[in-house]
Design an enzyme around this catalytic site. Structure first.
Site, PDB file in Angstrom:
ATOM      1  N   ASP A 145       0.864  -1.179   0.000  1.00 19.94           N
ATOM      2  CA  ASP A 145       0.000   0.000   0.000  1.00 19.94           C
ATOM      3  C   ASP A 145       0.901   1.229   0.000  1.00 19.94           C
ATOM      4  O   ASP A 145       1.668   1.440   0.938  1.00 19.94           O
ATOM      5  CB  ASP A 145      -0.881  -0.052   1.263  1.00 19.94           C
ATOM      6  N   GLU A 202      -2.335   0.311  -4.670  1.00 19.88           N
ATOM      7  CA  GLU A 202      -2.333  -0.924  -3.881  1.00 19.88           C
ATOM      8  C   GLU A 202      -2.175  -2.139  -4.791  1.00 19.88           C
ATOM      9  O   GLU A 202      -2.731  -2.147  -5.883  1.00 19.88           O
ATOM     10  CB  GLU A 202      -3.685  -1.107  -3.177  1.00 19.88           C
TER      11      GLU A 202
END
Lengths: 416, 372
Positions: free
Chosen positions: A14, A108
């Site tokens: 992330d 992500e």
């Protein structure tokens, strides 16, 4: 947990405050300062830097709310092209460690590194290498979670931000989940959280132990899924882009800078969207049989959408525009319009058959020639006269990065 | 009304109209056949408002009259009867009683007054055309008819009479926008103004016309009235509403200076194309032609399956040329030709090619290549 699952090693990466961090790297004057990336023409915060978050600036705030929280906040107008470019490079890096990279959104991704350990030793080492390279090349940080499945990997990456590396070992799953509030799980939103709360379920531990029959009764088949989530079970595979289901449609939508009423103005945007959809369909050699027009009103809640299935497959912008206009004629607009969307679906591959009739052949070669110029010099270099309206020329291209954005293939929407 | 008829001719007559009656059921009356008993004949009529047919059959008429009943149900009933003779009788309120042997049916019909008007033809205006010639001309053009209903002006065959010196020719043209087929044959007798101007015969009517001209050498008779073409053969009359539209200017499509000539034997060419086309998928449709002097290499490749190629002998004297065609378009043309040798007249990779039989001046197919 099943055996097959317990031997997988999944990593979730992330990017931390991705848009804001990219901006801070581009402009050293912004580093270490509270900044907020906002959309062009809109005044909503897309991403806030960690410095700004410390003051309570959050995604989704109005600019004045943000400014009140942090008076010295610097607003930066987002440049989506920069973000997609950087994201694409980072994903290429990830593919050096495993071909099983599933791009989840622009910032992500999931990596299945189960079979990469023979080469790289451990998942922690891969994570360290990747973090190092991203920092070195782009000056960006990310949080990485390592766990036996996607759901837990995502959970792990959330645990330490920014610049975290969290591992949930199979043996720790139960302990980690026992007191974790259910809303922390990806896929449990506010509504589900409230419904679970009514059943007396607050933590994942409670959810996992709760009788499945009652959950099934209340949520249908989702109930089974919720129960498994509570126990930390998730057998969904990491699906790399190439294997993802074949794309079923090509679409673009546009949130307008100001709400509009004027039919002529709506038509201008629809022509622009038709050209964007047509260009993309032609670039990937597909034609579609169904066109869909979607309209969102100023109150942001009401959708109007209508689709039409034609008797032939089209991909010329003019043809898409003609059908979309016909659909617009059939809708009575009850409010000013905030968002417009055009979609082409029911796709099949273009056969490359040239038309026999000279006029149609000319139209086709004209489209080809326009595409060739625009491929080389940028979209809308050569375009329809009615799009040359001075004020609008700056705004060409998709202004929003859709959740379906992907670094390659049909979903690689060019953004501005 | 009441009549007696034998099962076989009645069944054949009903089978004949099954393709005409309206299946979409927008107007119930169009799913029915009109049966009229008059003198010693019964007349069977069916129409979908675009194409209509009227046939007559010998029967023992006991009482004259008319009625309409469901074409499909009546056909199904007659088909299953096991006795030879059938008695057909109308009763009050449009009911029909059918009797054959010990079987008895009562079926509900609709009033014949609701049945659409069927033109009454006047014999004096009829022009005669050879049935077998018409059949052959339809065979050689109908494969190119466009099936996309939005291009309604291409949903049929353009029929036109032209004068070439002192010869009179009947010409038929069909196109789907990618390929075009033209056939012309000598016409004897007079030409009516409708034919001189040219008319688009609808696809469905064309197929009916093809059926009635199958296996017969007799002439058919044709006339035009109320924007319709009327074709009469023996006891059968077919009426079709002409397509109301402009047929594209096909004369501009026919290339004039296609100087590169390839001559090839039809049979081996057709067989090779059918083989090689197997590996052209929806995604990568098309076969590649590599034309060299004396040799044509046909190839196809399909990333999902594999590739194929085959060489065939040709006679050609131009420079090497590479082009790509939708295999189906060429297969369609070769399949309707009877000749042993065919010619491909070409100019370049991206311009239309002409295919002609070596021995028939009256036929040419024009096929647009695909992008390379």
């Amino acid at each position: 947990m099943t055996r097959a699952e317990s031997c997988r090693i999944i990593m979730h990466v992330d990017m931390n405050a991705f848009f804001a961090s990219v901006e801070q790297q581009r402009n050293p004057e912004l580093r270490g300062k509270p900044i907020a990336v906002i959309g062009r023409g809109r005044t909503v915060v897309t991403t806030a830097s960690y410095e700004a978050r410390a003051f309570g600036v959050k995604t989704g705030m109005n600019s004045w709310q943000a400014k009140r929280a942090c008076p010295q906040l610097i607003f930066v107008v987002g440049d989506n092209r920069k973000y997609t470019w950087t994201s694409t490079r980072i994903i290429e890096m990830m593919r050096d460690y495993t071909p099983l990279v599933e791009v989840f959104s622009i910032d992500e991704a999931f990596l299945d590194v189960t079979h990469s350990l023979e080469i790289f030793g451990s998942a922690e080492r891969i994570a360290a290498l990747l973090k190092e390279r991203i920092r070195e090349q782009f000056g960006l940080t990310c949080s990485i979670g390592i766990a036996p499945n996607k759901m837990l990997a995502k959970l792990a990456s959330e645990m330490k931000k920014p610049d975290g590396l969290t591992v949930i070992e199979p043996g720790e799953v139960k302990r980690v989940l026992e007191r974790l509030p259910v809303k922390e799980l990806c896929g449990i939103g506010r509504k589900t959280e409230r419904q679970l709360f009514l059943l007396g379920i607050r933590t994942c531990g409670e959810l996992g132990r709760f009788p499945v029959a009652i959950l099934r009764n209340k949520f249908g088949i989702v109930g089974d899924h919720l129960s498994r989530m509570g126990r930390g079970e998730d057998d969904s595979p990491v699906i790399p882009a190439e294997e993802a289901a074949e794309v079923k449609s090509v679409g673009h939508s546009m949130t307008l800078d100001t709400d509009i009423n004027e039919r002529r103005e709506i038509l201008t945007y629809l022509l622009q969207l038709s050209e964007m959809v047509g260009r993309r369909a032609r670039r990937y050699g597909v034609r579609g049989k169904t066109v869909t027009l979607s309209i969102r009103y100023a109150d942001f809640d009401t959708w109007v959408g209508r689709q039409e299935t034609l008797s032939c497959y089209i991909n010329r912008s003019e043809d898409i525009y003609r059908e979309i206009t016909a659909i617009l004629e059939s809708i009575v607009l009850t409010q000013p319009v905030r968002l417009l969307g055009v979609r082409l679906s029911n796709l099949r591959y273009d056969s490359d058959q040239l038309p026999l009739l000279t006029e149609q052949r000319k139209e086709l070669f004209l489209t080809d020639a326009m595409d060739a110029v625009n491929d080389r010099y940028g979209n809308f270099t050569v375009t329809f006269g009615s799009l040359l309206d001075a004020g609008k020329l700056r705004d060409k291209g998709s202004k929003v990065i859709s959740p379906a954005w992907r670094p390659d293939g049909l979903r690689n929407v060019e953004v501005k | 009304m009441e009549f007696k008829i034998l099962k076989e001719p009645f069944l054949r007559a009903l089978q004949r109209v099954q393709g005409i009656v309206e299946k979409k059921n927008t107007m119930p009356i169009l799913s029915n056949v009109l049966i009229e008993a008059l003198n010693d004949n019964i007349y069977i009529l069916a129409t979908d408002l675009e194409v209509g047919i009227k046939t007559s059959h010998a029967a023992t008429v006991i009482e004259e009259g008319k009625i309409t009943v469901s074409a499909k149900k009546l056909y199904e009933i007659i088909k299953e009867l096991s006795d030879e003779e059938i008695t057909f009788k109308t009763k009050d309120n449009d009911w029909v009683e059918l009797k054959s042997g010990k079987a008895q049916f009562n079926i509900v019909g609709l009033s014949p007054d609701e049945f659409p008007y069927f033109p009454r033809i006047h014999d004096e205006n009829l022009i005669k055309i050879s049935g077998s010639m018409l059949n052959d001309m339809i065979e050689k053009t109908s494969y190119a008819i466009c099936h996309d209903e939005t291009k309604y002006n291409l949903n049929g065959i353009f029929v036109k009479a032209v004068e070439d010196g002192d010869r009179k020719l009947l010409r038929m043209v069909a196109t789907d926008g990618h390929r075009l087929s033209i056939v012309e044959r000598e016409l004897s007798g007079s030409i009516c103004p409708e034919l001189s101007n040219g008319a688009i015969f609808p696809k469905k009517g064309i197929f009916e016309l093809k059926k009635i001209t199958e296996d017969v050498d007799d002439d058919i008779e044709m006339t035009f009235m109320d924007n319709s073409a009327v074709v009469k053969k023996g006891d059968t009359i077919v009426v079709m509403r002409l397509v109301d539209g402009e047929f594209p200017d096909y004369t501009r499509v026919v290339p004039a200076n296609n100087d590169l000539l390839v001559t090839v034997d039809r049979e081996p060419f057709l067989r090779a194309l059918k083989r090689i086309a197997i590996l052209s998928s929806e995604k990568f449709k098309g076969v590649k032609f590599n034309i060299d002097p004396e040799l044509l290499e046909i190839s196809s490749s399909n990333p999902e399956i594999g590739e194929a190629k085959e060489e065939i002998e040709i006679s050609y004297t131009g420079n090497t040329m590479v082009t790509r065609f939708n295999a189906k378009y060429i297969i369609d043309v070769l399949s309707v030709l009877g000749d042993e040798t065919v010619q491909l007249h070409m100019k370049s990779e991206m311009t239309p090619a002409i295919i002609k039989p070596a021995s028939d001046d009256g036929f040419q197919a024009i096929i647009m290549p695909m992008r390379l």
